[in-house]
Design an enzyme around this catalytic site. Structure first.
Site, PDB file in Angstrom:
ATOM      1  N   LYS A 150      -2.074   1.860   6.995  1.00  0.00           N
ATOM      2  CA  LYS A 150      -0.936   1.389   6.188  1.00  0.00           C
ATOM      3  C   LYS A 150       0.346   1.383   7.001  1.00  0.00           C
ATOM      4  CE  LYS A 150      -2.812   1.353   1.805  1.00  0.00           C
ATOM      5  NZ  LYS A 150      -2.677   1.341   0.370  1.00  0.00           N
ATOM      6  N   LYS A 184     -12.300  -3.340   5.134  1.00  0.00           N
ATOM      7  CA  LYS A 184     -12.650  -3.177   3.715  1.00  0.00           C
ATOM      8  C   LYS A 184     -11.854  -4.132   2.823  1.00  0.00           C
ATOM      9  CE  LYS A 184      -9.600   0.140   1.590  1.00  0.00           C
ATOM     10  NZ  LYS A 184      -9.408   0.404   0.199  1.00  0.00           N
ATOM     11  N   LYS A 194      -7.022  -4.618  -2.464  1.00  0.00           N
ATOM     12  CA  LYS A 194      -6.296  -5.416  -3.446  1.00  0.00           C
ATOM     13  C   LYS A 194      -4.899  -5.817  -2.988  1.00  0.00           C
ATOM     14  CE  LYS A 194      -6.085  -1.565  -6.480  1.00  0.00           C
ATOM     15  NZ  LYS A 194      -5.473  -0.434  -5.762  1.00  0.00           N
TER      16      LYS A 194
HETATM   17  P1  ATP Z   1      -4.551  -0.812  -1.770  1.00  0.00           P
HETATM   18  O1  ATP Z   1      -4.987  -2.068  -1.079  1.00  0.00           O
HETATM   19  O2  ATP Z   1      -3.338  -0.993  -2.606  1.00  0.00           O
HETATM   20  O3  ATP Z   1      -4.474   0.369  -0.865  1.00  0.00           O
HETATM   21  P2  ATP Z   1      -7.247  -0.445  -2.665  1.00  0.00           P
HETATM   22  O4  ATP Z   1      -7.836  -1.755  -3.046  1.00  0.00           O
HETATM   23  O5  ATP Z   1      -7.669   0.152  -1.385  1.00  0.00           O
HETATM   24  O6  ATP Z   1      -5.683  -0.475  -2.813  1.00  0.00           O
HETATM   25  P3  ATP Z   1      -7.243   1.936  -4.332  1.00  0.00           P
HETATM   26  O7  ATP Z   1      -6.459   1.926  -5.583  1.00  0.00           O
HETATM   27  O8  ATP Z   1      -6.620   2.625  -3.175  1.00  0.00           O
HETATM   28  O9  ATP Z   1      -7.646   0.470  -3.886  1.00  0.00           O
HETATM   29  O10 ATP Z   1      -8.680   2.531  -4.607  1.00  0.00           O
HETATM   30  C1  ATP Z   1      -9.262   2.767  -5.867  1.00  0.00           C
HETATM   31  C2  ATP Z   1     -10.709   3.173  -5.693  1.00  0.00           C
HETATM   32  O11 ATP Z   1     -11.476   2.066  -5.208  1.00  0.00           O
HETATM   33  C3  ATP Z   1     -10.918   4.302  -4.678  1.00  0.00           C
HETATM   34  O12 ATP Z   1     -11.938   5.176  -5.149  1.00  0.00           O
HETATM   35  C4  ATP Z   1     -11.403   3.592  -3.450  1.00  0.00           C
HETATM   36  O13 ATP Z   1     -12.213   4.399  -2.625  1.00  0.00           O
HETATM   37  C5  ATP Z   1     -12.196   2.448  -4.047  1.00  0.00           C
HETATM   38  N1  ATP Z   1     -12.242   1.297  -3.149  1.00  0.00           N
HETATM   39  C6  ATP Z   1     -11.159   0.623  -2.683  1.00  0.00           C
HETATM   40  N2  ATP Z   1     -11.549  -0.403  -1.894  1.00  0.00           N
HETATM   41  C7  ATP Z   1     -12.912  -0.356  -1.862  1.00  0.00           C
HETATM   42  C8  ATP Z   1     -13.905  -1.155  -1.227  1.00  0.00           C
HETATM   43  N3  ATP Z   1     -13.570  -2.193  -0.481  1.00  0.00           N
HETATM   44  N4  ATP Z   1     -15.210  -0.842  -1.407  1.00  0.00           N
HETATM   45  C9  ATP Z   1     -15.558   0.209  -2.197  1.00  0.00           C
HETATM   46  N5  ATP Z   1     -14.671   1.001  -2.838  1.00  0.00           N
HETATM   47  C10 ATP Z   1     -13.361   0.728  -2.677  1.00  0.00           C
END
Ligand code: ATP
Ligand code: LTN
Length: 337
Positions: free
Chosen positions: A118, A200, A203
């Protein structure tokens, strides 16, 4: 719901309202939330305080908090059985996070890969919140004496740190915190970006890299059709050499309950076009009921606000039990009330 029964073990997890949830969030985390609904007392948090480690538009953030609460409920979580609430409504999170900051080493935080990622993505805003993000997450989990934390693979390092902090604190003051375990799904705990299958799915990345839980069928088909694969035509699960195809197979496996090998065997020799059609079909079918329930809930904001208010009161009562104990242990002045 009263303050939950003390006998059940506790599950806690959180998702940031930092964008519309992706298929990665669903497969890696959300769909596992319901699996243990009857056995555990489950607490699911909209972690809005974590979301502001990256600049957010206030109106959009406020809307997305309600949207995420609606997604929790639309995914099948009953807000009368599960405590669904916003992190910022329970001030104990911030208070415990401060104390835990004083039990966490700079070196530990510097090793966190999410911080490094980040900091690179937001080089113009490497704030202290982004750095201490994991101690707030530790506070979220430890406040509720959590036994199990359903999360995707990317959060494993943060959970390990939470366990270390809990053990360190317990080592000094006695058994104050339950030391939590992670819960990871068998397949799909790391769904990859459609455009760069070595990263990965996230969002807060550009639109075409992820499938949103609220995407209509035509957008899902379009994004999947454009997903990066490779120049062979062989459908097999081989993440090191075929990350794109393997990612698509993981999505099918996660949504159908097949193993990745079974999913590959069913499509063998049929070409990537058919593989992608199958992915779209599974995703559209899975998301349709969630999307219609979400639409229905979003039309009733008063209901959602009521759920969040009621559940924040329950969470607050639970959290205060731990916070007061921690404050006593570290030696803060006694409160008479
Ligand atoms: P941001 O992009 O804003 O950091 P993010 O998409 O990574 O957000 P989070 O809100 O940080 O999502 O994560 C919520 C949950 O979803 C956490 O348990 C995280 O481990 C899971 N998660 C996020 N991205 C993935 C992915 N690509 N595959 C599987 N699990 C995921
Ligand atoms: N850090 C997590 C979100 C999160 C969380 C939590 C997950 C915040 N607090 C407590 C589980 C338990 C993330 O970035 N995905």
């Amino acid at each position: 719901m009263d303050t939950p029964a003390e006998t059940k073990k506790i599950i806690f997890s959180g998702i940031q309202p930092s964008g519309t949830l992706t298929l990665g969030n669903y497969i890696g985390a959300l769909r596992n939330f319901k699996l243990l609904e009857d056995e555990y007392q489950c607490i699911y948090c909209v972690v809005d305080m974590h979301a502001i480690t990256v600049r957010q538009d206030p109106a959009a953030l406020r809307r997305r908090c309600l949207e995420l609460a609606a997604i929790y409920i639309a995914s099948g979580l009953d807000p009368k059985k599960n405590v669904i609430y916003c992190q910022s409504h329970v001030s104990a999170h911030a208070e415990l996070a401060w104390i835990l900051n004083c039990f966490t080493y700079m070196g530990e935080l510097q090793r966190m890969t999410q911080f490094k990622d980040k900091a690179q993505k937001h080089a113009d805003n490497i704030n202290a919140g982004l750095f201490t993000y994991p101690t707030l997450m530790a506070a979220d989990i430890l406040l509720y004496q959590t036994d199990l934390v359903p999360i995707g693979a990317d959060q494993k390092q943060h959970l390990e740190l939470t366990r270390d902090i809990a053990q360190r604190f317990n080592g000094v003051y006695g058994d104050v915190f339950t030391v939590p375990e992670g819960y990871f799904g068998k397949v799909g705990s790391r769904i990859m970006s459609l455009q760069d299958p070595t990263r990965k799915m996230s969002k807060s990345d550009p639109e075409d890299t992820f499938i949103s839980l609220l995407d209509p069928p035509d957008a899902i088909r379009r994004k999947v059709r454009r997903a990066v694969t490779d120049s062979e035509a062989d459908i097999r699960f081989d993440p090191a050499n075929k990350p794109g195809v393997s990612n698509l197979l993981s999505i099918i496996a996660a949504l159908t309950g097949q193993s990745v090998e079974e999913a590959a065997a069913e499509l063998r020799g049929q070409g990537y076009g058919k593989l992608k059609d199958r992915v779209s079909e599974c995703v559209i079918e899975t998301l349709a009921p969630l999307q219609s329930e979400h639409r229905r809930l979003m039309a009733d904001k008063a209901y959602l606000q009521g759920v969040l208010t009621e559940n924040a009161e329950i969470a607050n009562r639970m959290a205060l039990r731990t916070l007061r104990k921690v404050q006593r242990k570290v030696g803060f002045a006694e409160r008479l009330k």
